[in-house]
Motif scaffolding. Structure first.
Motif, PDB file in Angstrom:
ATOM      1  N   SER A 149      49.162  33.781  35.401  1.00 59.58           N
ATOM      2  CA  SER A 149      48.612  32.718  36.246  1.00 59.58           C
ATOM      3  C   SER A 149      47.522  31.909  35.573  1.00 59.58           C
ATOM      4  N   SER A 150      46.866  32.469  34.556  1.00 64.10           N
ATOM      5  CA  SER A 150      45.829  31.702  33.879  1.00 64.10           C
ATOM      6  C   SER A 150      46.465  30.588  33.059  1.00 64.10           C
ATOM      7  N   THR A 151      45.860  29.418  33.108  1.00 69.60           N
ATOM      8  CA  THR A 151      46.375  28.271  32.354  1.00 69.60           C
ATOM      9  C   THR A 151      45.698  28.129  31.001  1.00 69.60           C
ATOM     10  N   THR A 152      44.809  29.043  30.667  1.00 66.14           N
ATOM     11  CA  THR A 152      44.137  29.011  29.368  1.00 66.14           C
ATOM     12  C   THR A 152      44.919  29.879  28.385  1.00 66.14           C
ATOM     13  N   PRO A 153      45.394  29.307  27.283  1.00 65.21           N
ATOM     14  CA  PRO A 153      46.182  30.073  26.317  1.00 65.21           C
ATOM     15  C   PRO A 153      45.442  31.316  25.827  1.00 65.21           C
ATOM     16  N   GLY A 154      46.158  32.422  25.804  1.00 67.94           N
ATOM     17  CA  GLY A 154      45.601  33.653  25.242  1.00 67.94           C
ATOM     18  C   GLY A 154      44.805  34.517  26.180  1.00 67.94           C
ATOM     19  N   VAL A 155      44.560  34.079  27.386  1.00 64.40           N
ATOM     20  CA  VAL A 155      43.797  34.902  28.334  1.00 64.40           C
ATOM     21  C   VAL A 155      44.687  36.037  28.829  1.00 64.40           C
ATOM     22  N   ASP A 156      44.274  37.259  28.576  1.00 61.44           N
ATOM     23  CA  ASP A 156      45.053  38.446  28.922  1.00 61.44           C
ATOM     24  C   ASP A 156      44.555  39.045  30.224  1.00 61.44           C
ATOM     25  N   LEU A 157      45.207  38.718  31.327  1.00 59.34           N
ATOM     26  CA  LEU A 157      44.790  39.252  32.614  1.00 59.34           C
ATOM     27  C   LEU A 157      45.110  40.730  32.757  1.00 59.34           C
ATOM     28  N   GLY A 158      45.861  41.292  31.779  1.00 62.73           N
ATOM     29  CA  GLY A 158      46.061  42.732  31.764  1.00 62.73           C
ATOM     30  C   GLY A 158      44.744  43.467  31.624  1.00 62.73           C
ATOM     31  N   VAL A 159      43.740  42.782  31.091  1.00 60.37           N
ATOM     32  CA  VAL A 159      42.404  43.376  30.983  1.00 60.37           C
ATOM     33  C   VAL A 159      41.872  43.731  32.361  1.00 60.37           C
ATOM     34  N   THR A 160      42.141  42.881  33.340  1.00 61.35           N
ATOM     35  CA  THR A 160      41.642  43.163  34.685  1.00 61.35           C
ATOM     36  C   THR A 160      42.324  44.387  35.278  1.00 61.35           C
ATOM     37  N   LEU A 161      43.591  44.628  34.909  1.00 60.44           N
ATOM     38  CA  LEU A 161      44.276  45.831  35.384  1.00 60.44           C
ATOM     39  C   LEU A 161      43.648  47.071  34.765  1.00 60.44           C
ATOM     40  N   LYS A 162      43.305  46.984  33.479  1.00 60.92           N
ATOM     41  CA  LYS A 162      42.630  48.108  32.824  1.00 60.92           C
ATOM     42  C   LYS A 162      41.262  48.336  33.446  1.00 60.92           C
ATOM     43  N   SER A 163      40.581  47.262  33.766  1.00 56.80           N
ATOM     44  CA  SER A 163      39.275  47.387  34.404  1.00 56.80           C
ATOM     45  C   SER A 163      39.396  48.054  35.761  1.00 56.80           C
ATOM     46  N   ALA A 164      40.443  47.698  36.496  1.00 54.65           N
ATOM     47  CA  ALA A 164      40.644  48.283  37.827  1.00 54.65           C
ATOM     48  C   ALA A 164      40.820  49.790  37.748  1.00 54.65           C
ATOM     49  N   GLU A 165      41.405  50.270  36.645  1.00 50.85           N
ATOM     50  CA  GLU A 165      41.633  51.704  36.488  1.00 50.85           C
ATOM     51  C   GLU A 165      40.331  52.476  36.304  1.00 50.85           C
ATOM     52  N   ILE A 166      39.277  51.794  35.861  1.00 57.67           N
ATOM     53  CA  ILE A 166      37.986  52.469  35.667  1.00 57.67           C
ATOM     54  C   ILE A 166      36.931  51.901  36.611  1.00 57.67           C
ATOM     55  N   SER A 167      37.390  51.364  37.717  1.00 53.43           N
ATOM     56  CA  SER A 167      36.463  50.706  38.641  1.00 53.43           C
ATOM     57  C   SER A 167      36.133  51.585  39.836  1.00 53.43           C
ATOM     58  N   ARG A 168      35.080  51.220  40.508  1.00 58.23           N
ATOM     59  CA  ARG A 168      34.663  51.877  41.737  1.00 58.23           C
ATOM     60  C   ARG A 168      33.822  50.910  42.549  1.00 58.23           C
ATOM     61  N   GLY A 169      33.548  51.278  43.781  1.00 53.38           N
ATOM     62  CA  GLY A 169      32.696  50.468  44.617  1.00 53.38           C
ATOM     63  C   GLY A 169      31.349  51.133  44.806  1.00 53.38           C
TER      64      GLY A 169
END
Length: 457
Positions: free
Chosen positions: A389-409
């Motif tokens: 969905s990002s329109t900027t070339p090279g932006v890897d939104l898979g990073v946000t999925l990895k972040s979600a795996e180590i996230s908490r509230g």
């Protein structure tokens, strides 16, 4: 994006496992499943190209009022979700009222007190205990259990957690954001420095920031800073947690703000401003001249909602995980947002349809394409609808999925909004004073924070 009163950003401001198979989304059967299963005589079918889309018609025509904060990209995406909802439920229209971030909660409470409550409202995770205690949020537990088409497991159990109080669900998570490290590729390329990656530590971050902090025109003043961060407590939780610290324990009754780990963390962040001088101070950024979007900040740590912002501004940027603490720890903050039914609404059954649709495949795909956040529905989160969905070339939104795996509230309390407004500004002493005694400030704030936690229900 999170809403905070007087959020202080040092840059510009100071002070969701792909599900195998073809599951329908949380909110019931997909249009294709409805079509293949046959539709009732009360259901109209509209053709869009070669596909037939089943819509559920019938019922009293109603307009549901929904209120939402955010930025233009989020509002635009939600309007498209609303259009898709009305296509499925032609008798239900959505009046989306977009409110400014800084007046959202006041306006919402004013509408309720004035006898004109909205039916649906947007909610961020940290304030759920506060507004549940105020009696503003309807209990969604029975609606969800009685909806036979709702598939609760389309989201990780943890996604529901921040919106759950005493075992009951009060808001439906539709998207989440996580802390990531943004970096300006142009700045790194010009300096010949490799882009930040998952191996970054606090030391690496600081050392690289030193190399990228520059007086570019030789006038004795810094024109480009190496790093900036959101200097609001909610945004630095990842640094606290990664280093083994905490603000409030999981019992939500005990504050541990002035621990040795927290002193170390706050000292590190303070030194980035005043000792290392790689992060703009309040004085240096008095006119908000230094901002990642302006191209004069090399690295910026904040929420992934900025993907849409920086795409729109045509910034040549990338994202990676936040740096590791000295102990090797890395934890990031998750900022799930979602919709709740206002307890004072007279249209709760129809409002539930709206919440369920927002987390269905249809609703989540439309929202994902609006690139305003990681879809709560894990199937859509790992689909191209989001990842590309990002329109900027090279932006890897898979990073946000990895972040979600180590996230908490965060462990918040029923008076968290009061803590934010009355206690959080106390941290300004750390950010604005070169000679600040970090331990003394944390001792003082600890006493006040514990007093407020004691007042919570």
């Amino acid at each position: 994006m999170k809403i905070k009163k007087s959020i202080k950003l040092l840059s510009g401001l100071l002070s969701v496992i792909l599900v195998a198979g073809t599951l329908a989304g949380c909110g019931g059967k997909s249009a294709a499943e409805q079509s293949s299963a046959g539709v009732s005589s009360g259901t109209a079918v509209q053709s869009t190209g070669a596909e037939a889309t089943a819509v559920q018609s019938g019922g009293e025509e109603k307009t549901l009022v929904a209120v939402m904060w955010g930025e233009q990209a989020r509002w635009d995406a939600q309007k498209k979700v609303n259009d898709a909802f009305t296509q499925k439920y032609p008798n239900l229209k959505i009046d989306l009222q977009t409110l400014p971030n800084d007046t959202y909660w006041t306006k919402l409470q004013t509408m309720i007190a004035g006898g004109t409550p909205p039916d649906i409202a947007f909610m961020q995770e940290m304030l759920t205990p506060t507004y549940q205690a105020k009696g503003i949020m309807a209990d969604l537990t029975d609606y969800m259990s009685k909806d036979t088409e709702f598939k609760k497991d389309c989201m990780p159990e943890g996604m529901y957690g921040p919106f759950t109080v005493d075992g009951k669900l009060y808001a439906m998570p539709t998207m989440t954001f996580v802390n990531v490290l943004f970096y300006n590729k142009d700045i790194f390329d010009k300096a010949g420095i490799p882009y930040p990656d998952e191996n970054y530590t606090w030391d690496t971050l600081r050392d690289t920031a030193k190399q990228l902090t520059k007086d570019t025109n030789g006038d004795g003043k810094i024109d480009q800073y190496g790093f900036s961060f959101g200097a609001w407590p909610n945004f630095i939780f990842p640094y606290i947690w990664a280093n083994g610290g905490e603000f409030v324990k999981d019992d939500r009754k005990t504050s541990v703000l002035n621990s040795a780990e927290n002193v170390q963390t706050f000292q590190y962040l303070h030194d980035l401003i005043w000792k290392d001088k790689v992060t703009p101070s309040a004085a240096a950024n008095k006119s908000n001249a230094f901002d990642f979007a302006n191209g004069n900040i090399a690295m910026f740590d904040l929420g992934s909602w900025n993907v849409a912002v920086y795409d729109d501004k045509k910034i040549n940027y990338g994202i990676t995980l936040t740096p590791k603490a000295p102990n090797g720890g890395r934890v990031v903050n998750t900022f799930p947002n979602g919709w709740f039914i206002v307890n004072q609404s007279e249209n709760k059954e129809d409002a539930w349809k709206y919440l369920a649709f927002n987390v269905s495949e249809e609703g989540q795909k439309v929202a994902a394409e609006g690139k305003v956040g990681m879809p709560a529905n894990t199937q859509i989160a790992k689909s191209d609808a989001y990842l590309k969905s990002s329109t900027t070339p090279g932006v890897d939104l898979g990073v946000t999925l990895k972040s979600a795996e180590i996230s908490r509230g965060a462990y918040t309390t029923s008076n968290w909004s009061e803590i934010e407004s009355k206690i959080w500004p106390e941290f300004d002493l750390i950010w604005t004073k070169e000679n600040a005694d970090v331990k003394a400030v944390l001792d003082s704030v600890q006493t006040k924070l514990q007093a407020k936690v004691n007042e919570a229900k």
